[in-house]
Design a protein around this motif. Structure first.
Motif, PDB file in Angstrom:
ATOM      1  N   ASP A 112     123.780  49.464  66.936  1.00 21.41           N
ATOM      2  CA  ASP A 112     124.586  49.766  67.979  1.00 21.41           C
ATOM      3  C   ASP A 112     123.732  49.504  69.421  1.00 21.41           C
ATOM      4  OD1 ASP A 112     126.220  51.107  66.015  1.00 21.41           O
ATOM      5  OD2 ASP A 112     124.608  52.850  66.331  1.00 21.41           O
TER       6      ASP A 112
ATOM      7  N   THR B 127     126.413  48.427  71.923  1.00 15.39           N
ATOM      8  CA  THR B 127     126.887  50.234  73.145  1.00 15.39           C
ATOM      9  C   THR B 127     125.717  50.817  73.332  1.00 15.39           C
ATOM     10  OG1 THR B 127     128.408  50.289  70.920  1.00 15.39           O
ATOM     11  CG2 THR B 127     127.724  52.227  71.898  1.00 15.39           C
TER      12      THR B 127
ATOM     13  N   SER C 243     126.275  49.095  77.012  1.00 15.59           N
ATOM     14  CA  SER C 243     126.735  49.805  77.194  1.00 15.59           C
ATOM     15  C   SER C 243     126.764  50.684  78.167  1.00 15.59           C
ATOM     16  CB  SER C 243     128.637  49.678  77.256  1.00 15.59           C
ATOM     17  OG  SER C 243     128.860  48.334  75.990  1.00 15.59           O
TER      18      SER C 243
END
Length: 457
Positions: A26, A29, A32
């Protein structure tokens, strides 16, 4: 006029959110999240740098193929490692202190361990600044199953190997992972110079005996342990303490042409010289479907005094030898006079070595399970799991119906023998699952047609 309200989450909640994201799976993610707010940025930074993966590949997304791994160029790999070294060396953010796990993946080009990649520069900074590093992973990085190649410790540059060993000595590295790596010096497991090392995970890994002591008594003890290291399972888990290596999980692969120092030979050596006092709690035997010799000759589960789960994975042909495959395992389980008192679960996983025959007339014969006869050898056995993995050519809307159809047949084929006078037999659990058949030459169109005809009947 619009009003914007800022929602402030407690740092504990943010940590829980970020904690559910994997640094490797991830990563996008996490990047972000690092831009959401200061609170998220701090937590995301810890997640991003908790696991460092140093390799010469990158993951890209293709419209038709989805995510795929592609090799980096020499320039890209060099630039990436230089940038990483610069980030870790910057005392402003203290990113090196966040590193808990370091993974080094060597591809078929060996680009990452070339001098031009500046790997040693990164390792030197981690060595001097990553005082919280506790896991080191080293291994081959295949782009596909066909490109897997075992790497040798001797392929590492001398300086790289020296830095890695020094990291294990001076940093709190408690866990090592090796993937497809051979000829690792056994001193890394037996020498007192690595005081923090506690656990090692192996995946197709071998060691070579080495002795690095001058004290005669210590040398004799180390020689004994070092000789056992060379026979450790190539696939499994071990616990490490001074002058003692405990195998806790072992995967034994048995092929049609036994290797002189294959997994079965290694297990027999350990059973004879060092394994009976160890804490093997899980053993998995993977048997090649073409194996025609005496089934696991010489192995007695009663010698594994701490064994709690024994798993057997073998193959059968849909043409009719399913009962024979199960009988071989059952005969093996009754072998030997020693009791495995702590064994609580036995798993027998049978996978079809050919693709599923859709004809409704196909039968599986009778499968006789004398579970009551296992009670004498395994007095605390609680569960017997019999699992069938059926190969299919592709998943479709009929897959679950086919699974239920064959599950009904298998259940009808199983014959339990448990006389009223015998002790209570373990609980029998039967599972039927589907897996894809990997024959690239198969005609999927004709397969779909045969499936449709089957269901029309």
């Amino acid at each position: 006029m619009s009003t914007t309200y800022a929602i402030l989450l407690p740092s504990e909640v943010v940590d829980l959110i970020i904690g559910n994201l994997s640094p490797t799976d991830d990563a996008a993610t996490l990047y972000s999240c690092s831009r959401v707010s200061r609170t998220f940025s701090s937590a995301a930074r810890r997640g991003i740098f908790s696991t460092l993966v140093i390799n010469a590949h990158k993951t890209s997304q293709d419209q038709n193929l989805g995510f795929r791994t592609v090799p980096r160029s020499v320039e890209s790999t060099t630039h990436r490692n230089k940038a990483l070294a610069s980030l870790l060396a910057d005392p402003t953010f203290g990113l090196a202190l966040l590193v808990r796990e370091l993974q080094i993946r060597i591809d078929t080009r060996c680009l990452i361990i070339n001098e031009s990649s500046h790997l040693n520069e990164v390792l030197t900074i981690i060595h001097s600044r990553a005082s919280n590093l506790n896991t080191l992973s080293l291994g081959s990085e295949p782009q596909s199953a066909a490109s897997i190649r075992e790497r040798s410790w001797s392929e590492l540059p001398v300086e790289t190997a020296s830095i890695l060993l020094s990291m294990c000595r001076t940093l709190p590295v408690s866990q090592l992972r090796f993937l497809y790596f051979s000829d690792i010096p056994s001193s890394i497991l037996t020498s007192p110079q690595y005081p923090h090392l506690h656990r090692i995970e192996l995946q197709w890994t071998t060691f070579v005996p080495t002795v690095e002591n001058n004290d005669s008594t210590l040398e004799e003890e180390t020689n004994t342990v070092s000789s056992l290291v060379a026979y450790l399972p190539r696939y499994g888990s071990c616990l490490i303490s001074r002058h003692k290596i405990v195998v806790i999980r072992a995967y034994i692969f048995v092929f049609s042409n036994p290797e002189p120092k294959g997994d079965l030979a290694r297990l027999l050596y350990l059973l004879e010289h060092g394994l009976p006092k160890s804490l093997v709690s899980f053993a998995c035997f993977v048997i090649d479907h073409t194996y025609g010799g005496d089934f696991l000759a010489g192995v007695d589960l009663g010698k594994m005094t701490e064994l709690r789960t024994a798993s057997f994975r073998t193959y059968f042909h849909l043409s009719g030898n399913l009962s024979q495959s199960v009988s071989k395992v059952m005969d093996f389980l009754k072998r030997g006079n020693l009791q495995a008192r702590k064994l609580q679960e036995i798993q027998v996983i049978l996978r079809s070595s050919d693709a599923l025959d859709w004809a409704p007339s196909n039968q599986y014969g009778e499968i006789h399970l004398h579970l009551d006869l296992l009670r004498d050898k395994y007095p605390n056995l609680q569960k017997f799991n019999l699992c069938f993995e059926l190969s299919i050519f592709r998943y479709s809307e009929h897959t679950e119906g086919l699974r239920l159809h064959h599950e009904e047949r298998f259940l009808a084929a199983i014959k339990l023998t448990n006389p009223a006078s015998s002790p209570m037999a373990p609980i029998l659990q039967v599972d039927v699952s589907m897996c894809l058949y990997d024959d690239v030459n198969y005609d999927y169109a004709s397969s779909r047609e045969s499936i449709d005809k089957f269901w029309q009947q």
